[in-house]
Design an enzyme around this catalytic site. Structure first.
Site, PDB file in Angstrom:
ATOM      1  N   GLY A  49      84.085  63.704  45.659  1.00 49.10           N
ATOM      2  CA  GLY A  49      84.770  64.887  46.179  1.00 49.10           C
ATOM      3  C   GLY A  49      83.957  65.398  47.341  1.00 49.10           C
ATOM      4  O   GLY A  49      83.620  64.635  48.241  1.00 49.10           O
ATOM      5  N   SER A  51      80.374  67.311  47.826  1.00 50.42           N
ATOM      6  CA  SER A  51      79.237  67.685  46.977  1.00 50.42           C
ATOM      7  C   SER A  51      78.843  69.161  47.114  1.00 50.42           C
ATOM      8  O   SER A  51      78.401  69.769  46.140  1.00 50.42           O
ATOM      9  CB  SER A  51      78.037  66.781  47.242  1.00 50.42           C
ATOM     10  OG  SER A  51      77.695  66.791  48.605  1.00 50.42           O
ATOM     11  N   CYS A  82      79.696  58.825  44.204  1.00 48.52           N
ATOM     12  CA  CYS A  82      79.716  59.427  45.535  1.00 48.52           C
ATOM     13  C   CYS A  82      79.194  60.868  45.522  1.00 48.52           C
ATOM     14  O   CYS A  82      77.991  61.054  45.362  1.00 48.52           O
ATOM     15  CB  CYS A  82      81.109  59.296  46.133  1.00 48.52           C
ATOM     16  SG  CYS A  82      81.065  59.289  47.921  1.00 48.52           S
ATOM     17  N   ARG A 108      73.594  62.293  52.279  1.00 45.79           N
ATOM     18  CA  ARG A 108      75.040  62.477  52.443  1.00 45.79           C
ATOM     19  C   ARG A 108      75.546  61.780  53.704  1.00 45.79           C
ATOM     20  O   ARG A 108      74.861  61.741  54.717  1.00 45.79           O
ATOM     21  CB  ARG A 108      75.387  63.963  52.574  1.00 45.79           C
ATOM     22  CG  ARG A 108      75.064  64.764  51.343  1.00 45.79           C
ATOM     23  CD  ARG A 108      75.479  66.203  51.542  1.00 45.79           C
ATOM     24  NE  ARG A 108      76.914  66.301  51.738  1.00 45.79           N
ATOM     25  CZ  ARG A 108      77.537  67.372  52.214  1.00 45.79           C
ATOM     26  NH1 ARG A 108      76.836  68.430  52.554  1.00 45.79           N
ATOM     27  NH2 ARG A 108      78.835  67.371  52.346  1.00 45.79           N
ATOM     28  N   ILE A 138      83.715  55.859  50.636  1.00 43.85           N
ATOM     29  CA  ILE A 138      84.421  56.940  51.343  1.00 43.85           C
ATOM     30  C   ILE A 138      83.411  58.028  51.704  1.00 43.85           C
ATOM     31  O   ILE A 138      82.931  58.742  50.831  1.00 43.85           O
ATOM     32  CB  ILE A 138      85.543  57.531  50.462  1.00 43.85           C
ATOM     33  CG1 ILE A 138      86.506  56.426  50.008  1.00 43.85           C
ATOM     34  CG2 ILE A 138      86.294  58.628  51.228  1.00 43.85           C
ATOM     35  CD1 ILE A 138      87.529  56.886  48.981  1.00 43.85           C
ATOM     36  N   ARG A 139      83.103  58.118  52.977  1.00 46.14           N
ATOM     37  CA  ARG A 139      82.047  59.054  53.420  1.00 46.14           C
ATOM     38  C   ARG A 139      80.874  58.997  52.438  1.00 46.14           C
ATOM     39  O   ARG A 139      80.397  60.020  51.935  1.00 46.14           O
ATOM     40  CB  ARG A 139      82.587  60.484  53.546  1.00 46.14           C
ATOM     41  CG  ARG A 139      83.461  60.665  54.774  1.00 46.14           C
ATOM     42  CD  ARG A 139      83.671  62.124  55.090  1.00 46.14           C
ATOM     43  NE  ARG A 139      84.230  62.846  53.970  1.00 46.14           N
ATOM     44  CZ  ARG A 139      83.772  63.983  53.484  1.00 46.14           C
ATOM     45  NH1 ARG A 139      82.723  64.564  54.033  1.00 46.14           N
ATOM     46  NH2 ARG A 139      84.361  64.564  52.468  1.00 46.14           N
ATOM     47  N   HIS A 174      83.185  53.853  44.879  1.00 53.21           N
ATOM     48  CA  HIS A 174      84.130  54.398  43.891  1.00 53.21           C
ATOM     49  C   HIS A 174      84.662  53.307  42.959  1.00 53.21           C
ATOM     50  O   HIS A 174      85.716  52.734  43.230  1.00 53.21           O
ATOM     51  CB  HIS A 174      85.310  55.050  44.620  1.00 53.21           C
ATOM     52  CG  HIS A 174      84.959  56.322  45.309  1.00 53.21           C
ATOM     53  ND1 HIS A 174      85.126  57.557  44.742  1.00 53.21           N
ATOM     54  CD2 HIS A 174      84.418  56.535  46.522  1.00 53.21           C
ATOM     55  CE1 HIS A 174      84.721  58.493  45.575  1.00 53.21           C
ATOM     56  NE2 HIS A 174      84.284  57.899  46.668  1.00 53.21           N
ATOM     57  N   GLU A 176      86.140  53.625  40.293  1.00 47.24           N
ATOM     58  CA  GLU A 176      87.409  54.062  39.689  1.00 47.24           C
ATOM     59  C   GLU A 176      88.612  53.739  40.579  1.00 47.24           C
ATOM     60  O   GLU A 176      89.752  53.867  40.155  1.00 47.24           O
ATOM     61  CB  GLU A 176      87.360  55.567  39.377  1.00 47.24           C
ATOM     62  CG  GLU A 176      87.537  56.515  40.557  1.00 47.24           C
ATOM     63  CD  GLU A 176      86.322  56.654  41.476  1.00 47.24           C
ATOM     64  OE1 GLU A 176      85.336  55.914  41.291  1.00 47.24           O
ATOM     65  OE2 GLU A 176      86.373  57.488  42.394  1.00 47.24           O
TER      66      GLU A 176
HETATM   67  N1  GLN Z   1      80.593  62.893  51.785  1.00 48.10           N
HETATM   68  C1  GLN Z   1      80.905  63.623  50.597  1.00 48.10           C
HETATM   69  C2  GLN Z   1      79.811  64.641  50.306  1.00 48.10           C
HETATM   70  O1  GLN Z   1      78.850  64.732  50.960  1.00 48.10           O
HETATM   71  C3  GLN Z   1      81.095  62.711  49.410  1.00 48.10           C
HETATM   72  C4  GLN Z   1      82.309  61.865  49.602  1.00 48.10           C
HETATM   73  C5  GLN Z   1      82.890  61.333  48.319  1.00 48.10           C
HETATM   74  O2  GLN Z   1      82.585  61.809  47.232  1.00 48.10           O
HETATM   75  N2  GLN Z   1      83.805  60.408  48.441  1.00 48.10           N
HETATM   76  O3  GLN Z   1      79.924  65.371  49.412  1.00 48.10           O
END
Ligand code: GLN
Length: 190
Positions: A49, A51, A82, A108, A138-139, A174, A176
């Site tokens: 999500g 953080s 993540c 991050r 994802i990021r 991820h 999941e």
């Molecule tokens: N880049 C997000 C963060 O710093 C994490 C991304 C993710 O959970 N998919 O919180």
């Protein structure tokens, strides 16, 4: 799995896919939002999500302290993906405040911004499976400088992307979001 009572932290982020993966692994997960729900939970997933948002919400709901106390007492296993992995890492004075549950640096957005999200090869060394698979990043954060007690489960280009310390597991990708439920199955046995 009668003695396994898993939950997915459901304050923010990618909750549903984890519920599905745990159900496919044969468990009956609940969505967790309050500290009192933790009482009889044995395994908790902290999903991806954002953080910083997740950290604020956890404090607002008085959950961060209860979760870390239970983990330190040895009666709660954690899987962080993540954003979840970010919270579980070493407190090196980077925001949001880290929980120091896994002695590894977690940075991050380590691969860049949203447009630099990707599906990439990962190599499993230990834990849930062996050999190559694909990971959804994802990021995603990047991990570095693991302490000796940190077990490296999987790498990408020689860098750790899944690690474990005791009953705490962190994945920068991820699991999941792929059809393979081996990570969740293995986690439930910790
Ligand atoms: N880049 C997000 C963060 O710093 C994490 C991304 C993710 O959970 N998919 O919180």
């Amino acid at each position: 799995m009668p003695s396994v009572r898993p939950a997915v932290l459901a304050l923010q982020g990618s909750v549903e896919p984890h519920l599905r993966a745990l159900s496919e692994a044969g468990a009956e997960p609940i969505e967790l939002r309050r500290p009192d729900q933790l009482d009889d939970i044995t395994h908790l997933v902290i999903p991806g999500g954002e953080s910083t948002t997740l950290s604020h919400l956890l404090d607002l709901h008085s959950l961060a302290r209860t979760i870390t106390d239970r983990v330190m007492a040895g009666d709660l296993a954690l899987l962080g993906t993540c954003a979840g992995a970010i919270l579980m890492g070493r407190d090196d004075d980077e925001a949001p405040r880290r929980w120091n549950l896994i002695d590894i640096g977690v940075h991050r957005n380590g691969y860049g911004r949203q447009v630099h999200s990707f599906i990439g090869d990962i190599e499993w060394i230990s834990g849930p499976r062996s050999g190559a698979s694909e990971g959804v990043f994802i990021r995603a954060p990047r991990l570095d400088r693991p302490a000796a007690e940190v077990e490296i489960l999987a790498t990408r280009a020689q860098e750790p992307v899944a690690v474990r310390q005791g009953r705490c597991v962190a994945c920068t990708f991820h699991p999941e979001l792929t059809t393979d439920t081996q990570v969740h199955r293995w986690f439930l046995e910790l």
